[in-house]
Scaffold this active site. Structure first.
Site, PDB file in Angstrom:
ATOM      1  N   HIS A  35      -5.058 -11.061 -21.492  1.00  3.75           N
ATOM      2  CA  HIS A  35      -5.303 -12.106 -20.488  1.00  3.75           C
ATOM      3  C   HIS A  35      -4.241 -13.208 -20.557  1.00  3.75           C
ATOM      4  CE1 HIS A  35      -9.048 -10.927 -18.489  1.00  3.75           C
ATOM      5  NE2 HIS A  35      -9.434 -10.433 -19.644  1.00  3.75           N
ATOM      6  N   ASP A  37      -0.980 -12.585 -19.509  1.00  4.57           N
ATOM      7  CA  ASP A  37       0.121 -12.316 -18.561  1.00  4.57           C
ATOM      8  C   ASP A  37       0.165 -13.368 -17.453  1.00  4.57           C
ATOM      9  OD1 ASP A  37      -2.284 -11.289 -17.622  1.00  4.57           O
ATOM     10  OD2 ASP A  37      -1.381  -9.579 -16.592  1.00  4.57           O
ATOM     11  N   GLY A 130      -8.734   1.878 -17.942  1.00  2.00           N
ATOM     12  CA  GLY A 130      -7.876   0.813 -18.458  1.00  2.00           C
ATOM     13  C   GLY A 130      -6.609   1.322 -19.122  1.00  2.00           C
ATOM     14  N   SER A 132      -4.264   2.665 -17.308  1.00  2.00           N
ATOM     15  CA  SER A 132      -3.269   2.545 -16.242  1.00  2.00           C
ATOM     16  C   SER A 132      -2.817   3.868 -15.640  1.00  2.00           C
ATOM     17  CB  SER A 132      -2.044   1.800 -16.757  1.00  2.00           C
ATOM     18  OG  SER A 132      -2.084   0.538 -16.236  1.00  2.00           O
ATOM     19  N   GLU A 166       1.320  -1.900  -5.662  1.00  2.00           N
ATOM     20  CA  GLU A 166      -0.111  -2.039  -5.971  1.00  2.00           C
ATOM     21  C   GLU A 166      -0.673  -3.355  -5.421  1.00  2.00           C
ATOM     22  OE1 GLU A 166      -1.112  -0.169  -9.575  1.00  2.00           O
ATOM     23  OE2 GLU A 166      -3.115  -1.028  -9.656  1.00  2.00           O
ATOM     24  N   ASP A 178       1.470  -3.105 -16.667  1.00  2.00           N
ATOM     25  CA  ASP A 178       1.172  -1.670 -16.593  1.00  2.00           C
ATOM     26  C   ASP A 178       2.399  -0.871 -16.191  1.00  2.00           C
ATOM     27  OD1 ASP A 178      -1.247  -2.832 -16.930  1.00  2.00           O
ATOM     28  OD2 ASP A 178      -2.162  -2.056 -15.089  1.00  2.00           O
ATOM     29  N   TYR A 227     -13.061 -12.354 -13.431  1.00  4.16           N
ATOM     30  CA  TYR A 227     -11.620 -12.432 -13.684  1.00  4.16           C
ATOM     31  C   TYR A 227     -11.030 -13.658 -12.986  1.00  4.16           C
ATOM     32  CZ  TYR A 227      -6.685 -10.948 -13.489  1.00  4.16           C
ATOM     33  OH  TYR A 227      -5.314 -10.879 -13.580  1.00  4.16           O
TER      34      TYR A 227
HETATM   35  P1  ADP Z   1      -6.529   2.647 -14.088  1.00  5.43           P
HETATM   36  O1  ADP Z   1      -7.028   1.621 -15.052  1.00  5.43           O
HETATM   37  O2  ADP Z   1      -6.692   4.024 -14.619  1.00  5.43           O
HETATM   38  O3  ADP Z   1      -5.154   2.349 -13.603  1.00  5.43           O
HETATM   39  P2  ADP Z   1      -7.155   2.072 -11.356  1.00  5.43           P
HETATM   40  O4  ADP Z   1      -8.446   1.822 -10.674  1.00  5.43           O
HETATM   41  O5  ADP Z   1      -6.147   1.006 -11.358  1.00  5.43           O
HETATM   42  O6  ADP Z   1      -7.513   2.544 -12.840  1.00  5.43           O
HETATM   43  O7  ADP Z   1      -6.464   3.358 -10.717  1.00  5.43           O
HETATM   44  C1  ADP Z   1      -7.171   4.551 -10.539  1.00  5.43           C
HETATM   45  C2  ADP Z   1      -6.798   5.151  -9.202  1.00  5.43           C
HETATM   46  O8  ADP Z   1      -5.441   5.648  -9.238  1.00  5.43           O
HETATM   47  C3  ADP Z   1      -7.651   6.357  -8.855  1.00  5.43           C
HETATM   48  O9  ADP Z   1      -8.855   5.975  -8.232  1.00  5.43           O
HETATM   49  C4  ADP Z   1      -6.719   7.110  -7.903  1.00  5.43           C
HETATM   50  O10 ADP Z   1      -6.762   6.552  -6.604  1.00  5.43           O
HETATM   51  C5  ADP Z   1      -5.333   6.853  -8.507  1.00  5.43           C
HETATM   52  N1  ADP Z   1      -5.056   7.947  -9.465  1.00  5.43           N
HETATM   53  C6  ADP Z   1      -4.946   7.842 -10.798  1.00  5.43           C
HETATM   54  N2  ADP Z   1      -4.729   9.054 -11.382  1.00  5.43           N
HETATM   55  C7  ADP Z   1      -4.708   9.953 -10.385  1.00  5.43           C
HETATM   56  C8  ADP Z   1      -4.552  11.373 -10.334  1.00  5.43           C
HETATM   57  N3  ADP Z   1      -4.393  12.104 -11.442  1.00  5.43           N
HETATM   58  N4  ADP Z   1      -4.576  11.967  -9.117  1.00  5.43           N
HETATM   59  C9  ADP Z   1      -4.750  11.238  -8.007  1.00  5.43           C
HETATM   60  N5  ADP Z   1      -4.921   9.903  -7.996  1.00  5.43           N
HETATM   61  C10 ADP Z   1      -4.897   9.259  -9.150  1.00  5.43           C
HETATM   62 MG    MG Z   2      -4.580   0.523 -12.660  1.00  5.97          MG
END
Ligand code: ADP
Ligand code: MG
Length: 392
Positions: A35, A37, A130, A132, A166, A178, A227
């Site tokens: 927290h 960043d 989490g 990424s 993003e 990330d 957050y």
């Molecule tokens: P994280 O903490 O894992 O980054 P997020 O919510 O930021 O979680 O991102 C997850 C999203 O990224 C998924 O809902 C999907 O839309 C996309 N994503 C991640 N991995 C994949 C994958 N292997 N195939 C397709 N989409 C993916």
């Molecule tokens: Mg993410």
């Protein structure tokens, strides 16, 4: 099947030929600096040996055709359909496709060419825990378009464009960490990033140490409000402390001595939030000499302190995270354990001596299940290289 092989095989099936290239981009975990960043602090993440693999070839059609092998879903877009977030036939773009489409959007805005490609991707970064997965998807596409577009930018610039994708396209308010870790990772090294200047360096992580990630399996929704409230408290602290320290622009600029002297001027909750940030930034400064000299015992101690600070001052933990961290800290071979990421669920990160990792994982799983009735997921990771093309 390993995600790289799955991506390659599925590519062959979908497009009738082997891919020309395979890109790999890892997930990441943060060891210290939580927290901070958005307070111009320092973070200490590592890229991990779980990654998204993208098998791809240039496409003659002008349309980028993608297949998400982990979802068994396809998507299609062109630079012209990006703004409307639709496919050429008018239907709405799938949520997952917004990550690669967002990368195309951010690269185009930076005047970087993104030739149409056929691509299939698959990942062993768990989604939404989490680590990424989203940044790993973004960085794999950054690598692909860099290859096909014939331009070259630094990994840090790539990370910034992934963050823009993003923030500005997918609509998720993430910091730079990330994408930075996914783009700039180095095998066997931790990364140390100054979130203000974006200067960074690597730190050694001894060969005999593993990074163990333990997923509580708890997912709390609606944490965005919490957050945002934490961020507001930090801003309030800066505003109030500025009356006594006119030079500051972020909590990064407040020394622990000044903070201890002036904290009486802050409302209680603001003081608690700001104290976490000021002490956490201090811990990350202390971490550098400890890592350089290989003093993992004291570095682990900083991780344990970080957990308590997140639990008691920043108040972003939850009972399951506390159980997971406290159990881990009592198991032999564990140097340090703390919640990682935004909090309220998700994972802990643990530094564990290699020879203890299997026993550690077993013991932690058993005890956590006994207490909570939940089945955790344990990932034993090594610090890995950042995004790039790979042999296949
Ligand atoms: P994280 O903490 O894992 O980054 P997020 O919510 O930021 O979680 O991102 C997850 C999203 O990224 C998924 O809902 C999907 O839309 C996309 N994503 C991640 N991995 C994949 C994958 N292997 N195939 C397709 N989409 C993916
Ligand atoms: Mg993410």
């Amino acid at each position: 099947m390993h995600p790289k092989n799955l991506a390659i095989q599925t590519f062959q099936q979908k497009f009738g030929a082997p891919p020309a290239f395979v890109a790999r981009a890892p997930g990441r975990v943060n060891l210290l600096g939580e927290h901070v960043d958005y307070n111009d602090g320092f973070v200490l993440p590592a890229a991990i040996d779980r990654a998204t693999y993208l098998a791809f070839s240039p496409a003659a059609s002008g349309e980028t055709r993608l297949y998400a092998a982990d979802f068994n879903e396809s998507a299609c877009f062109t630079p012209e359909t990006l703004e409307s977030k639709t496919e050429p036939d008018g239907k709405a773009m799938a949520e997952w496709a917004r990550y690669p489409a967002g990368v195309m959007w951010a690269l185009n805005r930076a005047s970087l060419d993104t030739p149409a490609l056929n691509g299939v991707f698959s990942s062993d970064v768990p989604r939404g825990s989490g680590l990424s997965s989203s940044a790993s998807v973004e960085m794999s596409f950054g690598v692909a378009w860099q290859k096909l577009g014939g331009w070259e930018i630094t990994p840090m610039r790539m990370a910034q464009l992934g963050q823009q994708a993003e923030n500005g396209y997918v609509g998720v308010n993430c910091g730079i960490m990330d994408q930075f870790a996914s783009a700039c990772g180095e095998a066997g090294r931790l990364l140390y990033l100054d979130c203000r200047s974006l200067s960074w360096q690597t730190m050694p992580l001894p060969d005999d140490i593993s990074i163990v990630v333990a997923d509580t399996s708890i997912r709390r929704k609606l944490t965005t409000g919490e957050y945002n409230r934490r961020r507001e408290a930090c801003e309030t602290a800066v505003r109030l402390l500025k009356e006594h320290l006119p030079g500051i622009t972020a909590l990064r600029d407040v020394s622990l001595e000044d903070f201890n002297r002036l904290c009486v001027t802050l409302p209680e909750e603001v003081e608690m939030r700001a104290r976490h940030i000021v002490t956490e930034i201090e811990r990350s400064r202390q971490a550098i000499p400890l890592l350089e000299s290989g003093n993992l015992a004291r570095f682990g101690g900083l991780m344990n302190e970080c957990h308590l600070s997140l639990r008691d001052l920043y108040q972003v933990s939850c009972p399951e995270l506390d159980v997971m961290a406290m159990l881990a800290q009592s198991i032999p071979g564990c140097y340090g354990a703390r919640l990682t990421g935004a909090g309220f669920g998700g994972c802990t990160v643990n530094l564990v001596k290699n020879e203890h990792t299997s026993a550690f994982a077993q013991d932690l799983t058993q005890k956590y299940t006994e207490i909570t009735g939940l089945q955790p997921e344990i990932y034993i990771c090594r610090a890995s290289a950042g995004a790039g093309l790979v042999e296949f």
